[in-house]
Design a protein around this motif. Sequence first.
Motif, PDB file in Angstrom:
ATOM      1  N   SER A 171      44.252  36.580  13.145  1.00 13.76           N
ATOM      2  CA  SER A 171      45.438  37.140  14.947  1.00 13.76           C
ATOM      3  C   SER A 171      43.746  36.114  15.511  1.00 13.76           C
ATOM      4  O   SER A 171      42.387  36.599  14.784  1.00 13.76           O
ATOM      5  N   ALA A 172      44.068  36.063  17.160  1.00  9.24           N
ATOM      6  CA  ALA A 172      43.281  35.334  17.515  1.00  9.24           C
ATOM      7  C   ALA A 172      44.153  35.666  18.980  1.00  9.24           C
ATOM      8  O   ALA A 172      44.844  34.836  19.579  1.00  9.24           O
ATOM      9  N   VAL A 173      43.807  36.588  20.044  1.00  6.71           N
ATOM     10  CA  VAL A 173      44.122  37.792  20.674  1.00  6.71           C
ATOM     11  C   VAL A 173      42.884  37.752  21.909  1.00  6.71           C
ATOM     12  O   VAL A 173      42.469  38.110  21.275  1.00  6.71           O
ATOM     13  N   ASN A 174      43.426  36.977  23.147  1.00 10.45           N
ATOM     14  CA  ASN A 174      42.654  37.011  24.325  1.00 10.45           C
ATOM     15  C   ASN A 174      43.886  37.760  24.936  1.00 10.45           C
ATOM     16  O   ASN A 174      44.764  37.272  25.806  1.00 10.45           O
ATOM     17  N   ARG A 175      43.173  39.470  26.119  1.00  6.52           N
ATOM     18  CA  ARG A 175      43.800  39.866  27.118  1.00  6.52           C
ATOM     19  C   ARG A 175      43.582  38.943  28.419  1.00  6.52           C
ATOM     20  O   ARG A 175      41.812  39.531  28.257  1.00  6.52           O
ATOM     21  N   LEU A 176      44.094  39.697  29.319  1.00  7.66           N
ATOM     22  CA  LEU A 176      43.901  39.013  30.749  1.00  7.66           C
ATOM     23  C   LEU A 176      43.183  40.577  31.259  1.00  7.66           C
ATOM     24  O   LEU A 176      44.116  41.763  31.148  1.00  7.66           O
ATOM     25  N   GLU A 177      41.638  40.415  31.379  1.00  7.81           N
ATOM     26  CA  GLU A 177      41.366  41.844  32.588  1.00  7.81           C
ATOM     27  C   GLU A 177      40.763  41.682  33.685  1.00  7.81           C
ATOM     28  O   GLU A 177      39.382  40.994  33.698  1.00  7.81           O
ATOM     29  N   LYS A 178      40.556  42.750  33.933  1.00  9.38           N
ATOM     30  CA  LYS A 178      40.204  43.089  35.395  1.00  9.38           C
ATOM     31  C   LYS A 178      38.571  43.185  35.394  1.00  9.38           C
ATOM     32  O   LYS A 178      38.195  43.956  35.145  1.00  9.38           O
ATOM     33  N   ARG A 179      37.507  42.335  35.986  1.00  2.82           N
ATOM     34  CA  ARG A 179      36.232  42.994  35.730  1.00  2.82           C
ATOM     35  C   ARG A 179      35.893  42.760  37.424  1.00  2.82           C
ATOM     36  O   ARG A 179      35.639  41.474  37.509  1.00  2.82           O
ATOM     37  N   GLY A 180      35.216  43.757  37.746  1.00  2.00           N
ATOM     38  CA  GLY A 180      35.179  43.890  38.898  1.00  2.00           C
ATOM     39  C   GLY A 180      36.281  42.559  40.441  1.00  2.00           C
ATOM     40  O   GLY A 180      37.463  43.134  40.668  1.00  2.00           O
ATOM     41  N   ILE A 181      35.894  41.691  40.814  1.00  2.00           N
ATOM     42  CA  ILE A 181      37.483  40.484  41.617  1.00  2.00           C
ATOM     43  C   ILE A 181      37.715  40.001  40.829  1.00  2.00           C
ATOM     44  O   ILE A 181      38.478  39.213  41.272  1.00  2.00           O
ATOM     45  N   ASN A 182      36.974  39.961  39.742  1.00  2.00           N
ATOM     46  CA  ASN A 182      37.436  38.756  39.368  1.00  2.00           C
ATOM     47  C   ASN A 182      38.267  39.152  37.601  1.00  2.00           C
ATOM     48  O   ASN A 182      38.106  39.955  37.507  1.00  2.00           O
ATOM     49  N   GLN A 183      39.103  38.288  37.354  1.00  2.76           N
ATOM     50  CA  GLN A 183      39.880  38.160  35.872  1.00  2.76           C
ATOM     51  C   GLN A 183      39.348  37.079  34.809  1.00  2.76           C
ATOM     52  O   GLN A 183      39.141  36.318  34.780  1.00  2.76           O
ATOM     53  N   THR A 184      39.467  38.043  34.035  1.00  2.00           N
ATOM     54  CA  THR A 184      38.727  36.926  33.404  1.00  2.00           C
ATOM     55  C   THR A 184      39.977  37.097  31.657  1.00  2.00           C
ATOM     56  O   THR A 184      39.937  38.673  31.148  1.00  2.00           O
ATOM     57  N   PHE A 185      39.740  36.617  30.286  1.00  2.00           N
ATOM     58  CA  PHE A 185      40.256  36.715  29.025  1.00  2.00           C
ATOM     59  C   PHE A 185      38.901  37.662  28.568  1.00  2.00           C
ATOM     60  O   PHE A 185      38.150  37.171  28.310  1.00  2.00           O
ATOM     61  N   ALA A 186      39.597  38.864  27.622  1.00  2.00           N
ATOM     62  CA  ALA A 186      38.915  39.437  26.620  1.00  2.00           C
ATOM     63  C   ALA A 186      39.136  38.608  25.241  1.00  2.00           C
ATOM     64  O   ALA A 186      40.681  39.915  25.225  1.00  2.00           O
ATOM     65  N   ALA A 187      38.518  38.814  24.558  1.00  4.62           N
ATOM     66  CA  ALA A 187      39.029  38.422  23.248  1.00  4.62           C
ATOM     67  C   ALA A 187      38.801  39.872  22.252  1.00  4.62           C
ATOM     68  O   ALA A 187      38.346  41.180  22.669  1.00  4.62           O
ATOM     69  N   ILE A 188      40.084  40.167  21.590  1.00  6.62           N
ATOM     70  CA  ILE A 188      40.374  41.098  20.369  1.00  6.62           C
ATOM     71  C   ILE A 188      39.782  41.505  19.364  1.00  6.62           C
ATOM     72  O   ILE A 188      39.824  39.493  18.693  1.00  6.62           O
ATOM     73  N   ASP A 189      39.564  42.032  18.226  1.00  2.00           N
ATOM     74  CA  ASP A 189      38.821  41.516  17.420  1.00  2.00           C
ATOM     75  C   ASP A 189      39.658  41.512  16.353  1.00  2.00           C
ATOM     76  O   ASP A 189      40.903  41.463  16.023  1.00  2.00           O
ATOM     77  N   PRO A 190      39.570  39.408  15.764  1.00  2.00           N
ATOM     78  CA  PRO A 190      40.579  38.986  14.951  1.00  2.00           C
ATOM     79  C   PRO A 190      40.486  40.019  13.966  1.00  2.00           C
ATOM     80  O   PRO A 190      39.599  40.717  13.059  1.00  2.00           O
ATOM     81  N   ILE A 191      42.100  40.064  12.906  1.00  2.56           N
ATOM     82  CA  ILE A 191      42.529  40.761  11.687  1.00  2.56           C
ATOM     83  C   ILE A 191      42.854  39.737  11.030  1.00  2.56           C
ATOM     84  O   ILE A 191      43.787  38.644  11.339  1.00  2.56           O
ATOM     85  N   PHE A 192      42.950  39.998   9.368  1.00  2.00           N
ATOM     86  CA  PHE A 192      43.282  38.933   8.473  1.00  2.00           C
ATOM     87  C   PHE A 192      44.667  39.734   8.257  1.00  2.00           C
ATOM     88  O   PHE A 192      44.548  40.804   8.387  1.00  2.00           O
ATOM     89  N   VAL A 193      45.816  39.386   8.345  1.00  2.80           N
ATOM     90  CA  VAL A 193      47.319  40.084   7.730  1.00  2.80           C
ATOM     91  C   VAL A 193      47.093  39.267   6.817  1.00  2.80           C
ATOM     92  O   VAL A 193      48.289  37.775   6.318  1.00  2.80           O
ATOM     93  N   LEU A 194      47.643  39.899   5.359  1.00  2.00           N
ATOM     94  CA  LEU A 194      47.995  39.068   4.402  1.00  2.00           C
ATOM     95  C   LEU A 194      49.315  39.836   3.317  1.00  2.00           C
ATOM     96  O   LEU A 194      49.617  41.645   3.909  1.00  2.00           O
ATOM     97  N   SER A 195      50.229  39.106   3.230  1.00  2.00           N
ATOM     98  CA  SER A 195      51.938  40.041   2.555  1.00  2.00           C
ATOM     99  C   SER A 195      52.161  39.280   1.797  1.00  2.00           C
ATOM    100  O   SER A 195      52.005  37.883   1.159  1.00  2.00           O
ATOM    101  N   GLY A 196      53.467  39.433   0.575  1.00  2.00           N
ATOM    102  CA  GLY A 196      53.820  38.809  -0.307  1.00  2.00           C
ATOM    103  C   GLY A 196      54.660  39.972  -1.107  1.00  2.00           C
ATOM    104  O   GLY A 196      55.095  40.920  -0.399  1.00  2.00           O
ATOM    105  N   GLU A 197      55.124  39.157  -1.752  1.00  2.00           N
ATOM    106  CA  GLU A 197      56.548  39.837  -2.099  1.00  2.00           C
ATOM    107  C   GLU A 197      56.282  39.832  -3.999  1.00  2.00           C
ATOM    108  O   GLU A 197      55.845  38.978  -4.785  1.00  2.00           O
ATOM    109  N   LYS A 198      57.079  41.334  -4.003  1.00  2.00           N
ATOM    110  CA  LYS A 198      57.070  41.432  -5.855  1.00  2.00           C
ATOM    111  C   LYS A 198      58.489  41.052  -6.049  1.00  2.00           C
ATOM    112  O   LYS A 198      59.003  41.876  -5.964  1.00  2.00           O
ATOM    113  N   LEU A 199      58.145  40.373  -7.180  1.00  2.00           N
ATOM    114  CA  LEU A 199      60.269  39.488  -7.993  1.00  2.00           C
ATOM    115  C   LEU A 199      60.242  40.077  -8.379  1.00  2.00           C
ATOM    116  O   LEU A 199      61.351  39.985  -8.556  1.00  2.00           O
TER     117      LEU A 199
END
Length: 200
Positions: A171-199
């Motif tokens: 994941s690489a996600v940034n959220r818009l946040e208000k800091r004082g009178i400005n709006q900035t993008f703050a990153a959410i900690d990246p997470i690896f998501v691994l998936s698969g199947e049992k056949l």
Amino acid sequence: MPSPLWSYVTPGIPDEMFERLPGIPMSPREVRLLILSSLRLKDDSILWDIGAGTGTISVEAGLLCPKGQIVAIERDEDVANLIRRNCDRFGVSNVEVLEGSAPECLTELSQAPHRVCVEGGRSIKAILNEVWQRLQPRGRIVATAATLEGLYQVSESFAELQVRNIEVVQSAVNRLEKRGINQTFAAIDPIFVLSGEKLD
């Protein structure tokens, strides 16, 4: 199954709608969406949510699988009670909370799962080995990793267990946040998501 707080058919409940406890991890909404899409749930799925934390995955899965059964597994009593409160908050009745440490407590579960979600954990390899033996044929497993060491352990386990159709997303996600009178993008900690199947 409609919820008094979340009447939509789409997942992605805002984080602030869940009750939280200080220091207890919660999958942010955007990461939760990745996990839920990787699980490929059906309306009657049996899901084990191991290391359920705040219970966000369990709650959302409970809403998405009205004929299914969700088991949220947590070792800490206070956290388990938090999951129960969040289920009550959203009117979710098909989530069972199991207090105990995985993989040992998994022997208490009689129904084999169609889907398993493992969110981190100190014994990640042992947990993956145990759930793989119990996972139904054509079942799916999803595991998350927040560190390079965790990513290596999950990847190694998937290779040893011969998990098929593996997908890995960071994941690489940034959220818009208000800091004082400005709006900035703050990153959410990246997470690896691994998936698969049992056949088989």
